[in-house]
Write a protein that holds these residues in place. Structure first.
Motif, short mmCIF file in Angstrom:
data_model
loop_
_atom_site.label_atom_id
_atom_site.label_comp_id
_atom_site.label_asym_id
_atom_site.label_seq_id
_atom_site.Cartn_x
_atom_site.Cartn_y
_atom_site.Cartn_z
N UNK A 70 32.17 40.92 62.26
CA UNK A 70 31.43 42.01 62.91
C UNK A 70 32.39 43.18 63.04
N UNK A 71 32.21 44.21 62.19
CA UNK A 71 33.15 45.33 62.11
C UNK A 71 32.50 46.59 62.70
N UNK A 72 33.23 47.27 63.58
CA UNK A 72 32.78 48.52 64.20
C UNK A 72 33.87 49.56 64.04
N UNK A 73 33.48 50.77 63.67
CA UNK A 73 34.44 51.86 63.51
C UNK A 73 34.31 52.90 64.60
N UNK A 74 35.43 53.44 65.03
CA UNK A 74 35.45 54.46 66.09
C UNK A 74 36.23 55.67 65.61
N UNK A 75 35.76 56.85 65.97
CA UNK A 75 36.43 58.10 65.63
C UNK A 75 36.47 58.97 66.87
N UNK A 76 37.59 59.61 67.12
CA UNK A 76 37.78 60.45 68.30
C UNK A 76 37.02 61.78 68.17
N UNK A 77 37.01 62.38 66.99
CA UNK A 77 36.37 63.68 66.78
C UNK A 77 34.84 63.52 66.72
N UNK A 78 34.12 64.52 67.24
CA UNK A 78 32.66 64.49 67.11
C UNK A 78 32.25 64.54 65.64
N UNK A 79 31.09 64.04 65.33
CA UNK A 79 30.62 63.96 63.95
C UNK A 79 30.59 65.35 63.28
N UNK A 80 30.26 66.39 64.03
CA UNK A 80 30.18 67.74 63.46
C UNK A 80 31.55 68.25 63.01
N UNK A 81 32.62 67.82 63.67
CA UNK A 81 33.97 68.32 63.37
C UNK A 81 34.79 67.36 62.52
N UNK A 82 34.26 66.15 62.29
CA UNK A 82 35.03 65.14 61.55
C UNK A 82 34.96 65.39 60.05
N UNK A 83 36.11 65.38 59.40
CA UNK A 83 36.19 65.56 57.94
C UNK A 83 37.26 64.64 57.41
N UNK A 84 36.85 63.49 56.87
CA UNK A 84 37.85 62.51 56.41
C UNK A 84 38.36 62.84 55.04
#
Length: 39
Positions: free
Chosen positions: A25-39
């Protein structure tokens, strides 16, 4: 097993893609909001 991936940059996204078809069961977390996230 529960797995948390911290950070959805290049490495985190790659790890999520590799583990998504596994029995874990894999879950991903990102600190930046989706609008500002650019991987």
């Amino acid at each position: 097993m529960k797995i948390a991936v911290m950070g959805m940059g290049v490495a985190g996204s790659y790890l999520m893609a590799r583990l998504k078809n596994s029995e874990h069961d894999v879950t991903g977390y990102e600190r930046s909001p989706q609008e500002r996230h650019d991987s």
